[in-house]
Design an enzyme around this catalytic site. Structure first.
Site, PDB file in Angstrom:
ATOM      1  CG  ASP A 490      37.490  39.225  31.579  1.00 34.36           C
ATOM      2  OD1 ASP A 490      38.332  39.555  30.728  1.00 34.36           O
ATOM      3  OD2 ASP A 490      36.462  39.884  31.832  1.00 34.36           O
ATOM      4  CD  GLU A 545      42.128  40.827  31.193  1.00 30.17           C
ATOM      5  OE1 GLU A 545      42.295  41.076  29.988  1.00 30.17           O
ATOM      6  OE2 GLU A 545      40.998  40.840  31.737  1.00 30.17           O
TER       7      GLU A 545
END
Length: 844
Positions: A490, A545
């Site tokens: 993330d 990401e």
């Protein structure tokens, strides 16, 4: 220097400090986990444990340990010569060989770094930025060399969880914690040893303090003041901060050894609560251990409690099924376990295992990506404000139940990816790492650099040796202990730049990626963790990401890249929202194609039409953008539809298929989006008030919208069923033809007047007619191979909620001759708002 019991010691004392107040209500109890245990035990003040090591860098498989002299924000601290201390008599090679023999597997070793130059062959434009890239790779190689030299390599360095936190041997339990900010133990000129039992005073002083190379004999130096700077407290000792005092080495690692009870049982019962109490620069602080393996929130309480998790062998889950091989074509079903029930509740790992995993398999996905696994005290954070990095979310069940879920997925042939958060951490000081040892710069950068103003969270200092150990070990822990098959990392954009990607419009200019605003320490960490994962677990998958599009992101580390297998193609979802705000007449085919295909050559991407963020309260999913409130009244098949519903169902299918067809080498769907889930996600939450006077209203802690209505997608009397059936057909089409991983991709038509897009991917020909009213008879499309074609997917099929305007048994024969730049062509019927996929009839 004085000799006591044969040990040379040098007197060193700190200034006197106040004793700790035990303060904790020892009568409080939890009934969440296990039956009551007998908590009394004998206080041990004898010979020090053989488990003790004098370094903050204790590693199980190495005879030497490293502690850099500097632990500040300066990356150059790694270049200083570390201090080395012998830990065990065995050499690292002997210990590793013994471990390998016990496991019955060959040693796992991370390969040595390459020269890092291949990136210039892949992308010659990078040569203009070789100074930055060569420096970046040089820093990475230096880190690898120091880890190899002082830690025994990445394999050993990434097993920090075997020494730090709780570890159990046949003799007892050792607990170690790196907390350099906690204060020292001893001082002079006090009148009485008020913080320890009088009967144990001399023994404790002689035994414990000798381990700090301090002269403690009271008859030599007069009265000494002994206070508790750090102690282990919990149910097992009735939260008595005087009972189990920890010792500190000169590098800030606190330790205590708790021998087994006289009956051979462990000193800390499995399932009981534990915390570390420290006297810190910010005052007395009770903290959940940083390496805790389980943490729970008792009913009616706000703070979480650290749990000593060490179930007996008969209660431990034993994995029964091998981990699947890495799929060539990655089709990810992203899910949040807690909100995966059709009922307004926090769903469990067990229910997800039994109810949702078979659904994912049936839909045709080959991977499940699970969000919010790492424990987070605020449920509505979606799992992105992590407090306990080694602990699975207790809201959904126990660690053993999570293991059972993963094992069941493997039985179904699904790889399981974890949404791991190493980009930031919760600023919660009660439950998390923030101010853990009372200092601002323990695990994080100090000052503004250590705070993410938009996410309201703390930012790791990736230039700290112990932070590297912590995060690398964290990734290793989830792969080793829980058998996850990889990660979706993330917030990687936030990590790689000091501006965190905020208010920055990345244009693709290489100066945006390789300059002073690049956080080289963070990029080096990403290189380390990717090299560790791929070296030790060759089948593991890493997805990053990244919205910036940084070059080299998905190139192997040995070639000079960052090392991810895939980048999330985040621009696609944003583009669809932008387009959906326009009239149909204003959609541009070239704009759609450019966004879908705008990715770096040889760097694989995961495409998705909509993200989990769009399902959150305050945002809109594609289904809601298309159909809005009509979804509540006109989705029953026995009632007349509306133009808005007809348009929405048609475009929802087309958007997903063209995203899968052109957008990347993998595909992702967030649970519920496959059938156009009609409601947003709204976690139970209260009202939030801010210092500027603004208020975000809550929902009175309601669970009503914190669920997924899978029953809507399964109901044959609702139009949601057609959307779900189409999604399943998409996944099986990819499984049969493997078009996403084919190197062949050719766009033969993007007609702005007709609103038609035609492209080839692999052996398939895709035809999209986005026109809102015009259908085209005898419409010629180009193809690369001659022969007889057939329809293999038709969005207008009644099964998918279409209007049945095509004959799916029809055969299409090619004509020779160049057309749209292709050597052959054939004629088709292209109804409005329809996507059709053709394949050679003789395809196996």
């Amino acid at each position: 220097m004085v000799v006591i019991h044969g040990v040379s010691v040098t007197p060193r004392f700190t200034l006197p400090c106040r004793p700790l107040n035990t303060g904790f209500n020892g009568n409080s109890s939890l009934s969440f986990f296990l039956k009551k245990h007998h908590l009394s035990r004998k206080i041990f003040a004898g010979k020090q444990s053989a488990e003790f090591d004098s370094s903050s860098q204790a590693i199980a498989a190495s005879e030497k340990v490293l502690v850099p002299d500097n632990l500040d924000d300066d990356p150059s601290s790694f270049s200083q010569e570390p201090q080395i201390f012998n830990l065990e008599s065995q050499t690292m090679e002997e210990t590793q060989a013994l471990r390998t023999e016990e496991r019955g597997v060959r040693p796992r070793v991370v390969p040595s770094p390459g020269d890092g130059k291949k990136i210039y062959e892949i992308d010659p434009m990078l040569r203009s930025y070789s100074n930055h890239l060569d420096y970046r790779y040089g820093q990475y190689k230096r880190l690898r060399e120091e880890i190899d030299k002082y830690e025994g390599g990445l394999e050993a360095f990434s097993r920090g969880y075997e020494k730090l936190g709780f570890s159990r041997s046949d003799a007892g339990i050792t607990y170690r914690e790196w907390a350099p900010g906690a204060k020292s133990l001893c001082g002079r000129n006090a009148v009485a040893p008020v913080s320890c039992r009088s009967s144990d005073w001399f023994c404790l002083f002689e035994t414990e303090c000798r381990r700090f190379n301090m002269l403690v004999a009271s008859h030599l130096y007069g009265n000494l003041y002994f206070f508790i700077a750090a102690s282990l407290i919990g149910d097992f000792n009735n939260w008595n901060s005087n009972a189990d005092i920890m010792t500190r080495n000169e590098f800030g690692v606190w330790e205590i050894f708790l021998p087994n009870n006289t009956d051979g049982s462990p000193a800390i019962p499995h399932g009981s609560r534990v915390k570390i109490r420290m006297d810190t620069p910010s005052g007395i602080k009770d903290s959940i251990p940083a390496w805790i393996k389980f943490s729970v929130q008792a009913p009616g309480e706000i703070p979480f409690n650290g749990i000593y998790y060490d179930p007996p062998e008969e209660e431990k889950y034993v994995f029964k099924h091998p981990q699947p091989k890495r799929p060539k074509s990655l089709r990810i079903y992203e899910a949040h376990v807690g909100m995966s029930s059709t009922e307004p509740m926090v769903n469990t790992y067990a229910n997800f295992r039994d109810d949702v995993l078979p659904r994912i398999k049936r839909l045709g996905y080959n991977a499940v990506q699970i969000m919010a696994i790492q424990e987070h005290s605020y449920y509505a954070s979606f799992g992105y404000h992590v407090t306990n990095f080694f602990a699975p979310s207790s809201r959904c069940g126990t660690p053993e139940e999570l293991k059972s879920l993963i094992d069941r997925a493997h039985e179904l042939g699904l790889v399981v990816l974890m949404d791991i958060v190493h980009s930031h951490a919760s600023k919660n000081t009660l439950d998390g790492l923030n101010m853990f040892d009372g200092t601002d710069a323990h695990y994080f950068h100090s000052g503004p650099r250590g705070y993410h103003w938009m996410w309201d969270s703390r930012l790791f200092n990736y230039g700290s040796w112990e932070v590297l150990r912590y995060l690398l070990s964290n990734a290793r822990w989830w792969l080793e202990e829980y058998k996850f098959d990889g990660f979706r990392f993330d917030g990687v954009t936030s990590m790689m730049y000091t501006h965190h990607g905020l208010s920055v419009g990345f244009t693709g200019n290489y100066t945006e990626y390789f300059g002073l605003e690049t956080d080289v320490d963070a990029v080096n960490y990403l290189m380390l963790v990717n090299d560790m994962i791929h070296g030790l677990y060759p089948e593991a998958i890493t997805v990053g990401e990244d919205v910036s599009g940084m070059p080299t992101f998905c190139i192997p580390v040995q070639d000079g890249g960052v090392g991810f297998d895939y980048r999330l193609h985040m621009a696609i979802a944003d583009k669809w929202i932008e387009i959906l705000k326009k009239r149909d007449e204003d959609w541009q085919m070239g704009d759609i194609i450019y966004t879908l295909t705008n990715r770096r050559w040889s760097e694989k991407c995961i495409a998705y039409a909509e993200s989990h963020d769009q399902a959150l309260v305050g945002d809109k999913t594609i289904a809601f953008w298309l159909m809005d409130k009509d979804m509540y009244d006109f989705m029953a098949v026995d009632r007349p539809s509306t133009p808005l519903i007809d348009r929405g169902i048609a475009l929802h299918k087309m958007i997903r298929l063209i995203t899968m067809g052109l957008g990347g080498e993998g595909y992702l769907n967030f649970m519920g989006n496959e059938f156009g889930h009609p409601e947003w996600i709204d976690f139970p939450r209260g009202e939030q008030r801010f210092s500027d006077g603004s208020v975000i209203p809550g929902n009175n802690f309601s669970y009503d919208k914190c669920r997924r209505r899978f029953d809507l997608g399964d109901a044959d009397y609702l139009r949601y069923r057609g959307l779900q059936e189409f999604d399943q057909a998409m996944q099986h089409l990819e499984e049969n033809y493997g078009f996403m991983t084919s190197e062949h991709q050719f766009i033969s038509r993007k007609d702005e007047a007709d609103r038609v897009i035609v492209f080839e991917r692999g052996d398939l020909v895709f035809v999209f007619n986005f026109h809102w009213t015009s259908s085209y008879f005898d419409y010629r499309i180009g193809c690369s191979k001659p022969g007889k074609y057939k329809i293999v997917l038709d969005s207008d099929d009644p099964l998918f909620g279409g209007f049945n305007r095509l004959d799916r048994k029809a055969e299409y024969f090619t004509y020779d001759g160049l057309y749209d730049g292709r050597p052959s062509s054939f004629m088709v019927y292209a109804p409005c708002r329809t996507a059709v996929v053709y394949a050679l009839a003789n395809h196996d």
